[in-house]
Motif scaffolding. Sequence first.
Motif, PDB file in Angstrom:
ATOM      1  N   GLU A  70      10.933  14.168  77.610  1.00  0.00           N
ATOM      2  CA  GLU A  70      10.666  12.480  77.525  1.00  0.00           C
ATOM      3  C   GLU A  70      12.678  11.740  77.550  1.00  0.00           C
ATOM      4  OE1 GLU A  70      10.425  13.656  73.835  1.00  0.00           O
ATOM      5  OE2 GLU A  70      12.562  13.259  73.177  1.00  0.00           O
ATOM      6  N   HIS A  71      12.248  10.793  78.306  1.00  0.00           N
ATOM      7  CA  HIS A  71      13.669  10.397  78.366  1.00  0.00           C
ATOM      8  C   HIS A  71      14.832   9.991  76.997  1.00  0.00           C
ATOM      9  CE1 HIS A  71      16.959   8.195  80.220  1.00  0.00           C
ATOM     10  NE2 HIS A  71      16.711   6.441  79.243  1.00  0.00           N
ATOM     11  N   ILE A  72      15.831  10.189  77.559  1.00  0.00           N
ATOM     12  CA  ILE A  72      17.034  10.472  76.164  1.00  0.00           C
ATOM     13  C   ILE A  72      17.673   9.047  76.186  1.00  0.00           C
ATOM     14  CG2 ILE A  72      19.103  11.256  74.930  1.00  0.00           C
ATOM     15  CD1 ILE A  72      16.004  13.299  75.323  1.00  0.00           C
ATOM     16  N   GLU A  73      17.801   8.049  75.311  1.00  0.00           N
ATOM     17  CA  GLU A  73      18.071   6.790  75.516  1.00  0.00           C
ATOM     18  C   GLU A  73      19.587   6.969  74.760  1.00  0.00           C
ATOM     19  OE1 GLU A  73      16.666   4.233  76.291  1.00  0.00           O
ATOM     20  OE2 GLU A  73      14.186   5.256  76.387  1.00  0.00           O
ATOM     21  N   SER A  74      20.694   5.857  75.568  1.00  0.00           N
ATOM     22  CA  SER A  74      21.807   5.782  75.595  1.00  0.00           C
ATOM     23  C   SER A  74      22.240   6.344  74.302  1.00  0.00           C
ATOM     24  CB  SER A  74      22.563   4.435  76.456  1.00  0.00           C
ATOM     25  OG  SER A  74      21.924   4.839  77.440  1.00  0.00           O
ATOM     26  N   GLU A  75      21.357   5.742  73.557  1.00  0.00           N
ATOM     27  CA  GLU A  75      22.084   5.910  71.552  1.00  0.00           C
ATOM     28  C   GLU A  75      21.483   7.091  71.103  1.00  0.00           C
ATOM     29  OE1 GLU A  75      17.690   3.584  72.093  1.00  0.00           O
ATOM     30  OE2 GLU A  75      19.633   3.577  73.084  1.00  0.00           O
TER      31      GLU A  75
ATOM     32  N   TYR B 274      28.728   6.124  76.039  1.00  0.00           N
ATOM     33  CA  TYR B 274      27.416   6.072  75.220  1.00  0.00           C
ATOM     34  C   TYR B 274      28.177   6.211  73.880  1.00  0.00           C
ATOM     35  CZ  TYR B 274      24.769   8.065  79.414  1.00  0.00           C
ATOM     36  OH  TYR B 274      24.491   8.396  80.085  1.00  0.00           O
ATOM     37  N   PRO B 275      27.292   5.007  72.302  1.00  0.00           N
ATOM     38  CA  PRO B 275      27.896   4.651  71.657  1.00  0.00           C
ATOM     39  C   PRO B 275      28.043   6.131  70.539  1.00  0.00           C
ATOM     40  CG  PRO B 275      25.429   4.472  71.736  1.00  0.00           C
ATOM     41  CD  PRO B 275      25.735   4.342  72.761  1.00  0.00           C
ATOM     42  N   ASN B 276      29.010   6.412  70.217  1.00  0.00           N
ATOM     43  CA  ASN B 276      29.095   7.906  69.896  1.00  0.00           C
ATOM     44  C   ASN B 276      29.638   7.356  68.049  1.00  0.00           C
ATOM     45  OD1 ASN B 276      29.407   9.986  68.881  1.00  0.00           O
ATOM     46  ND2 ASN B 276      31.636  10.868  69.734  1.00  0.00           N
ATOM     47  N   VAL B 277      28.266   7.695  67.809  1.00  0.00           N
ATOM     48  CA  VAL B 277      28.598   7.561  65.786  1.00  0.00           C
ATOM     49  C   VAL B 277      27.613   8.115  64.956  1.00  0.00           C
ATOM     50  CG1 VAL B 277      28.528   5.178  66.147  1.00  0.00           C
ATOM     51  CG2 VAL B 277      26.121   5.851  65.992  1.00  0.00           C
ATOM     52  N   VAL B 278      27.140   9.145  65.366  1.00  0.00           N
ATOM     53  CA  VAL B 278      26.737   9.884  64.948  1.00  0.00           C
ATOM     54  C   VAL B 278      27.436  11.578  65.182  1.00  0.00           C
ATOM     55  CG1 VAL B 278      24.309  11.647  64.172  1.00  0.00           C
ATOM     56  CG2 VAL B 278      24.311   8.896  64.988  1.00  0.00           C
ATOM     57  N   GLY B 279      28.171  12.357  64.035  1.00  0.00           N
ATOM     58  CA  GLY B 279      28.845  12.950  64.076  1.00  0.00           C
ATOM     59  C   GLY B 279      27.629  14.918  63.755  1.00  0.00           C
ATOM     60  N   LYS B 280      28.411  15.287  63.571  1.00  0.00           N
ATOM     61  CA  LYS B 280      28.155  17.279  63.919  1.00  0.00           C
ATOM     62  C   LYS B 280      26.986  16.831  62.861  1.00  0.00           C
ATOM     63  CE  LYS B 280      28.565  21.592  64.672  1.00  0.00           C
ATOM     64  NZ  LYS B 280      29.730  22.788  64.749  1.00  0.00           N
TER      65      LYS B 280
ATOM     66  N   PHE C 150      25.184  -1.483  89.834  1.00  0.00           N
ATOM     67  CA  PHE C 150      24.564  -1.590  88.409  1.00  0.00           C
ATOM     68  C   PHE C 150      23.344  -1.290  88.145  1.00  0.00           C
ATOM     69  CE2 PHE C 150      28.088  -4.163  89.600  1.00  0.00           C
ATOM     70  CZ  PHE C 150      29.199  -3.883  88.864  1.00  0.00           C
ATOM     71  N   LYS C 151      21.704  -1.052  89.115  1.00  0.00           N
ATOM     72  CA  LYS C 151      20.680  -0.975  89.539  1.00  0.00           C
ATOM     73  C   LYS C 151      20.805   0.476  87.918  1.00  0.00           C
ATOM     74  CE  LYS C 151      19.214  -4.019  92.129  1.00  0.00           C
ATOM     75  NZ  LYS C 151      18.260  -3.872  93.541  1.00  0.00           N
ATOM     76  N   ASN C 152      21.400   1.105  88.487  1.00  0.00           N
ATOM     77  CA  ASN C 152      21.001   3.137  87.896  1.00  0.00           C
ATOM     78  C   ASN C 152      21.540   3.552  86.532  1.00  0.00           C
ATOM     79  OD1 ASN C 152      19.949   5.013  88.402  1.00  0.00           O
ATOM     80  ND2 ASN C 152      21.799   6.273  88.875  1.00  0.00           N
ATOM     81  N   VAL C 153      21.998   1.983  85.520  1.00  0.00           N
ATOM     82  CA  VAL C 153      23.041   2.655  84.418  1.00  0.00           C
ATOM     83  C   VAL C 153      22.019   3.303  83.488  1.00  0.00           C
ATOM     84  CG1 VAL C 153      22.090   0.348  83.896  1.00  0.00           C
ATOM     85  CG2 VAL C 153      24.488   1.399  82.458  1.00  0.00           C
ATOM     86  N   ARG C 154      20.526   3.045  83.424  1.00  0.00           N
ATOM     87  CA  ARG C 154      19.780   3.259  82.631  1.00  0.00           C
ATOM     88  C   ARG C 154      19.489   5.193  82.846  1.00  0.00           C
ATOM     89  NH1 ARG C 154      13.956   4.243  81.378  1.00  0.00           N
ATOM     90  NH2 ARG C 154      13.792   4.333  79.246  1.00  0.00           N
TER      91      ARG C 154
END
Length: 352
Positions: free
Chosen positions: A236-241, A154-160, A9-13
């Motif tokens: 940069e690191h792309i955050e999950s959101e 990943y949260p998928n709340v942003v449309g095209k 579980f440590k590598n989740v980010r």
Amino acid sequence: MKILAAPAFKNVRGNPYNSLLYTHLQKVPGVSANDFSWRALLTDKPSILHLHWPEHVFGNHFGVNFLVRFISLTLKILVAKAMGIRVVWTVHNLESHEHLHPRLELWCKRHFIAVVDGVIYLTDTGRELAVTKYPVLALKKSAVICHGHYQNAYPNVVGKTAARAKLGLAEDDHVILFLGKVRRYKNVENLMKIFSGMSQGNLRLVVAGSVSNNIALEQNIRGLASLDSRISLHLEHIESEDITAFLNAADLMVLPYLDILNSGAAILGLSFGVPVLVPDIGAMADLQSQFGSHRVHLYQKDLSAHVLEAVLDSIAQRSEVEEVGERDFPIEFDWVHIARQTFSFYTEVVSD
């Protein structure tokens, strides 16, 4: 059955693959999973030590740092074996991508493989290539279990439309995306040079991901981007959101790697309905056979502007009706199915 994994579980980010795998494994009655620790190894009486990416030890470090990491890995395995714990290895890669010290890596890998009890491959071609490179693997218990999808990771709340607005892209742009850690073997510089030679004004190239400890590589990429206003950098690191904003904005994900066996990045793109373009090396042909040539596009030898143009034209010609259901995945990529397969393989290895 108790499982220790490195990592679990440590590598989740960085990559939720492991977390998804072990979360679903823990839903199998009687199974528990934890990240490796010496305390857990010595007191929890695990049945399986499951290792991922040992090439991170073999290939990315020099001198004392390498020696410490290799000794640590070796001790984990030797103590586990002495306690009767079975060691399983998932073959994500055949070797390190950077090839910093290939002879030492080969020596280490052969000793590592000698003490492994079971091997999981992600594709049939991956198994064939691994056995060709390391023939002793043919003597090991093995299974082919696919790399699961990322649809719920990943949260998928942003449309095209909103995704493109967020990234400063126009609705009618043709957007090519590179997403992932930027490393030399991923050949991003060459993609940028090829792109800059394409004349279409409404083409856009988005490069998103952190550069892995390589100042010269980052400087080169920034220099190339400064010559073409159609290139957008997000180094940069792309955050999950934010992951799905990049994916939903893209018409095509291009992964121009020089070296590849499997690709979590390709699975990520496919998870969110983005066609991918990858070189016809490693197990990428397996991926195309599983998802279709309209979703996984292959190129031979070198990437070129002609290849990019042809793939973009092919994507544009597909109607909306044809694209319905593009995010459907074969059952082999479902995490519940994968967990059951993995547990079944664990049981086979333990009972030997």
